[in-house]
Scaffold this motif. Structure first.
Motif, PDB file in Angstrom:
ATOM      1  N   ASP A   9      51.940  60.762  22.360  1.00 32.99           N
ATOM      2  CA  ASP A   9      50.967  60.386  23.677  1.00 32.99           C
ATOM      3  C   ASP A   9      49.926  61.424  23.429  1.00 32.99           C
ATOM      4  O   ASP A   9      50.081  62.467  22.828  1.00 32.99           O
ATOM      5  CB  ASP A   9      51.660  60.453  24.816  1.00 32.99           C
ATOM      6  N   HIS A  11      46.079  62.885  25.805  1.00 33.67           N
ATOM      7  CA  HIS A  11      45.611  62.893  26.883  1.00 33.67           C
ATOM      8  C   HIS A  11      44.290  63.751  26.830  1.00 33.67           C
ATOM      9  O   HIS A  11      44.585  64.977  26.071  1.00 33.67           O
ATOM     10  CB  HIS A  11      46.245  63.253  28.096  1.00 33.67           C
ATOM     11  N   HIS A  43      55.722  61.554  29.086  1.00 30.39           N
ATOM     12  CA  HIS A  43      55.278  60.324  28.544  1.00 30.39           C
ATOM     13  C   HIS A  43      56.016  59.996  27.264  1.00 30.39           C
ATOM     14  O   HIS A  43      56.278  58.850  26.974  1.00 30.39           O
ATOM     15  CB  HIS A  43      53.663  60.042  28.467  1.00 30.39           C
TER      16      HIS A  43
HETATM   17 MG    MG Z   1      50.435  59.108  28.610  1.00 26.65          MG
END
Ligand code: MG
Length: 166
Positions: A9, A11, A43
């Protein structure tokens, strides 16, 4: 009887957001932007659990277009993923998480994150590893525009031949 899964993941940093990593609030001037609380450690971990069991990814179960999940606590995504695993008779054997970024440094928070993950997963701390690395200032993460995370998990079938040993 044992199944492996991986999750990844990323961000981007943004203003006026809390920075939450592994369910722990980090003292940093920027937070991560996302539909949920953008906790990329949780996540990546949740995606690894779903991946191990052939259940797709968290985007399918928690759409970023669904207003129900707006600003949600990502520990709910993790507990939902663990519940799906449990329905199939699987539990977490161990997990190995890596945070990628230049800042903030993970060191001061590593133990708290590990303890919190142990609580959220119902797993001994010795089965949880949290690592950090940088991209040596290369690319967008190297320019401190955001963070990345990778996770590998081993899922063990309850009552299977490896149950109790892993
Ligand atoms: Mg995420």
């Amino acid at each position: 009887m044992i199944r492996i899964g991986q999750g990844i993941d990323f961000h981007r940093f943004g203003p006026n957001r809390k920075l939450i990593l592994g369910g722990v609030e980090i003292d940093y001037p920027l937070g991560l932007v996302g539909h949920s609380d953008a906790d990329l450690l949780l996540h990546a971990l949740s995606d690894a659990i779903l991946g191990a069991l052939g259940l797709g990814d968290i985007g399918q179960h928690y759409s970023d277009r669904d207003p129900r999940w707006k600003d949600m606590d990502s520990s709910l995504i993790l507990s939902g993923s663990l519940a799906r695993a449990q329905e199939l008779g699987y539990y977490l054997g161990n997990l190995d998480l890596t945070l990628i970024g230049e800042e903030p440094k993970l060191g001061p928070y590593r133990d708290r994150i590990r303890t919190n993950l142990a609580r959220l997963c119902g797993l001994e701390e010795s089965r949880i590893n949290i690592k950090a690395t940088t991209s040596e200032t290369m690319g967008d993460i190297g320019k401190k525009e955001g963070l990345g995370a990778l996770c590998i998990v081993l899922m063990v079938k309850k009552g299977g031949p490896f149950s109790g040993t892993l």
